[in-house]
Scaffold this motif. Structure first.
Motif, PDB file in Angstrom:
ATOM      1  N   LEU A 257       0.878  -1.161  -0.078  1.00 23.87           N
ATOM      2  CA  LEU A 257       0.149   0.014   0.130  1.00 23.87           C
ATOM      3  C   LEU A 257       0.966   1.319   0.157  1.00 23.87           C
ATOM      4  CD1 LEU A 257      -2.641  -1.156   2.313  1.00 23.87           C
ATOM      5  CD2 LEU A 257      -2.953  -0.895   0.072  1.00 23.87           C
ATOM      6  N   GLY A 258       2.093   1.204   0.408  1.00 25.94           N
ATOM      7  CA  GLY A 258       2.722   2.323   0.544  1.00 25.94           C
ATOM      8  C   GLY A 258       3.446   2.847  -0.766  1.00 25.94           C
ATOM      9  N   ALA A 259       3.251   1.926  -1.774  1.00 26.37           N
ATOM     10  CA  ALA A 259       3.748   2.494  -2.990  1.00 26.37           C
ATOM     11  C   ALA A 259       2.471   3.066  -3.897  1.00 26.37           C
ATOM     12  CB  ALA A 259       4.097   1.236  -3.900  1.00 26.37           C
ATOM     13  N   HIS A 260       1.146   3.202  -3.186  1.00 30.05           N
ATOM     14  CA  HIS A 260       0.206   3.823  -3.996  1.00 30.05           C
ATOM     15  C   HIS A 260       0.479   5.606  -4.150  1.00 30.05           C
ATOM     16  CE1 HIS A 260      -3.040   0.826  -3.136  1.00 30.05           C
ATOM     17  NE2 HIS A 260      -2.109   0.068  -3.396  1.00 30.05           N
ATOM     18  N   TRP A 261       0.095   5.833  -5.348  1.00 34.88           N
ATOM     19  CA  TRP A 261       0.114   7.264  -5.434  1.00 34.88           C
ATOM     20  C   TRP A 261      -1.097   8.201  -4.852  1.00 34.88           C
ATOM     21  CZ3 TRP A 261       4.201   9.430  -7.545  1.00 34.88           C
ATOM     22  CH2 TRP A 261       4.901   8.280  -8.370  1.00 34.88           C
ATOM     23  N   TRP A 262      -0.578   9.168  -4.209  1.00 39.65           N
ATOM     24  CA  TRP A 262      -1.516  10.201  -3.650  1.00 39.65           C
ATOM     25  C   TRP A 262      -1.144  11.370  -4.586  1.00 39.65           C
ATOM     26  CZ3 TRP A 262      -3.394  11.848   1.716  1.00 39.65           C
ATOM     27  CH2 TRP A 262      -3.852  10.454   2.315  1.00 39.65           C
ATOM     28  N   LEU A 263      -2.641  11.698  -4.998  1.00 39.37           N
ATOM     29  CA  LEU A 263      -2.604  13.119  -6.175  1.00 39.37           C
ATOM     30  C   LEU A 263      -3.292  13.989  -5.467  1.00 39.37           C
ATOM     31  CD1 LEU A 263      -2.609  14.634  -8.713  1.00 39.37           C
ATOM     32  CD2 LEU A 263      -4.638  13.248  -9.641  1.00 39.37           C
ATOM     33  N   LEU A 264      -2.867  15.083  -5.167  1.00 38.48           N
ATOM     34  CA  LEU A 264      -3.537  16.187  -4.416  1.00 38.48           C
ATOM     35  C   LEU A 264      -3.815  17.378  -5.360  1.00 38.48           C
ATOM     36  CD1 LEU A 264      -1.420  14.962  -2.234  1.00 38.48           C
ATOM     37  CD2 LEU A 264      -2.472  16.595  -0.742  1.00 38.48           C
ATOM     38  N   GLN A 265      -5.013  17.674  -5.665  1.00 36.88           N
ATOM     39  CA  GLN A 265      -5.544  18.842  -6.524  1.00 36.88           C
ATOM     40  C   GLN A 265      -6.136  19.974  -5.918  1.00 36.88           C
ATOM     41  OE1 GLN A 265      -5.172  19.352 -10.209  1.00 36.88           O
ATOM     42  NE2 GLN A 265      -5.392  21.336  -9.157  1.00 36.88           N
ATOM     43  N   PRO A 266      -5.556  21.196  -5.536  1.00 36.60           N
ATOM     44  CA  PRO A 266      -6.150  22.168  -4.818  1.00 36.60           C
ATOM     45  C   PRO A 266      -7.300  22.685  -5.674  1.00 36.60           C
ATOM     46  CG  PRO A 266      -3.972  22.676  -5.412  1.00 36.60           C
ATOM     47  CD  PRO A 266      -4.024  21.347  -5.796  1.00 36.60           C
ATOM     48  N   VAL A 267      -8.192  23.223  -5.267  1.00 33.24           N
ATOM     49  CA  VAL A 267      -9.248  24.158  -6.087  1.00 33.24           C
ATOM     50  C   VAL A 267      -9.652  25.430  -5.283  1.00 33.24           C
ATOM     51  CG1 VAL A 267     -11.472  23.727  -6.983  1.00 33.24           C
ATOM     52  CG2 VAL A 267     -10.103  22.005  -6.997  1.00 33.24           C
ATOM     53  N   GLY A 268      -9.338  26.300  -6.009  1.00 35.70           N
ATOM     54  CA  GLY A 268      -9.951  27.673  -5.490  1.00 35.70           C
ATOM     55  C   GLY A 268      -9.627  28.047  -4.011  1.00 35.70           C
ATOM     56  N   LEU A 269      -8.222  27.627  -3.459  1.00 33.89           N
ATOM     57  CA  LEU A 269      -7.676  27.941  -2.252  1.00 33.89           C
ATOM     58  C   LEU A 269      -7.677  29.297  -2.228  1.00 33.89           C
ATOM     59  CD1 LEU A 269      -5.671  25.041  -0.894  1.00 33.89           C
ATOM     60  CD2 LEU A 269      -7.985  25.601  -0.465  1.00 33.89           C
ATOM     61  N   THR A 270      -7.225  30.079  -3.147  1.00 34.28           N
ATOM     62  CA  THR A 270      -6.577  31.614  -3.076  1.00 34.28           C
ATOM     63  C   THR A 270      -7.928  32.583  -3.449  1.00 34.28           C
ATOM     64  OG1 THR A 270      -5.896  31.506  -5.220  1.00 34.28           O
ATOM     65  CG2 THR A 270      -4.446  31.040  -3.702  1.00 34.28           C
ATOM     66  N   ALA A 271      -9.154  32.020  -3.669  1.00 35.65           N
ATOM     67  CA  ALA A 271     -10.282  32.798  -4.161  1.00 35.65           C
ATOM     68  C   ALA A 271     -10.749  33.891  -3.098  1.00 35.65           C
ATOM     69  CB  ALA A 271     -11.455  31.899  -4.689  1.00 35.65           C
TER      70      ALA A 271
END
Length: 351
Positions: free
Chosen positions: A312-326
């Motif tokens: 499980l440690g080899a899985h990818w984490w994709l983090l996608q921020p949306v509108g955090l600076t809006a």
């Protein structure tokens, strides 16, 4: 694949039952250590958002509701003096399966994606079950792979449509004659749709997959039943899954978020940043608090499983921020995801 997984007699509706935990084990099913990491990430998202009310945590492909249930139980461990999560947090599970029995009444459950999310959206091993097509190269022509849903026997079909041919040319190395590839365009579109449900916050995909430089030389389509790999016959009796072209998904999510930056990290690195450690508790604890020692020992074993570089440690984490600076303008979009994984020493989930 759609019918085999999500149809009336599909694996996630009938063949595998509403809770397929007996067939395979995901990070979301491991209980407290993973839920603690998600909750710690949520508190950081909450601070960047300015402590909104309500704050959303949406779990796509929620399965048996294990993650949401564990987060619900952990809310009392959150230490944030600004605006505690309890009373503000809105938990929602999204899944084709029926609502799990025993799930807390204040946890929402629905079959379709919500909209206007403000908070954190998590998809743990969801994208690998988004149905896709296969491409096969026969006599110099790339065609769709057709399958008999009863026997699993395959044969070539029509040449690829333009959209799938373009995806294959962009995201998969050239196929030799007789080669097979997973057409990931449907996963890109599914992730882009999920990202667009956020008004402000962060979308996180956790899955096994590959990037272009490490793309496999053949299709990764496979089946799982009772913890074992089986032939991916799409008859509803087994899970049918394929690895995720995670760089293609990330590109689609970035476009859906209006060009905001994203972050790709291995699970073992992300979870360590979020405080998940496989270190054994000190033996002295066994003498002073035997029950606490056993609980800590169990948690350490689970943490080791979650960070195993060959699992499980080899899985990818994709983090996608949306509108955090809006609204607050305090953080460049490209740095938002990285900031979430920085140890800022602020208030967080109790260790």
């Amino acid at each position: 694949m759609t019918r085999a997984l999500y149809g009336p007699q599909g694996f996630y509706r009938a063949g595998g039952g509403p809770v397929p935990a007996t067939h395979f084990r995901t990070s979301a099913q491991t209980g407290v250590p993973f839920a603690t990491a998600v909750l710690r990430l949520l508190t950081r998202v909450d601070r960047l958002l300015g402590h909104p009310d309500p704050l959303d945590l949406v779990d796509i492909g929620a399965g048996g509701g294990e993650l949401l249930g564990a987060v619900h139980d952990l809310l009392g461990a959150v230490h944030d003096g600004a605006r505690p999560l309890a009373g503000r947090l809105r938990l929602v599970g999204v899944d084709h399966a029926d609502r799990p029995a025993g799930l807390a009444a204040d946890i929402g459950w629905q079959a379709t994606l919500p909209t206007g999310i403000v908070g954190l959206l998590v998809a743990t091993e969801w994208l690998d079950n988004v149905p896709l097509d296969l491409a096969v190269r026969v006599d110099g022509v790339v065609r769709y792979g057709l399958v008999d849903p009863v026997t699993g026997a395959e044969r070539p079909g029509d040449p690829l449509a333009d959209a799938d041919a373009a995806w294959l040319a962009r995201w998969w190395p050239a196929l030799p004659d007789g080669g097979r590839a997973d057409l990931g365009r449907a996963r890109d579109e599914a992730w882009a749709e999920a990202v667009r449900t956020l008004r402000r916050g962060v979308a996180v995909a956790v899955d096994y997959g590959h990037r272009y430089a490490e793309r496999p030389t053949a299709s990764t389509l496979t089946g799982y039943r009772s913890g074992r790999t089986v032939a991916p016959v799409p008859d509803g009796s087994c899970d049918v899954t394929a690895h995720v072209a995670i760089d293609a998904v990330a590109d689609a999510g970035t476009a859906a978020a209006g060009g905001a930056g994203h972050l790709l990290r291995r699970q073992r690195d992300v979870l360590r940043t979020l405080g998940v450690s496989g270190a054994r508790p000190p033996l002295t604890l066994a003498g002073s608090d035997p029950r606490g020692y056993l609980a800590a020992l169990s948690a350490a074993g689970t943490a080791a499983e979650l960070t195993d570089p060959y699992g499980l440690g080899a899985h990818w984490w994709l983090l996608q921020p949306v509108g955090l600076t809006a609204e607050d303008g305090s953080l460049p979009a490209a740095d938002a995801a990285a900031a979430l994984l920085a140890d800022d020493g602020g208030s967080d989930v109790a260790r």
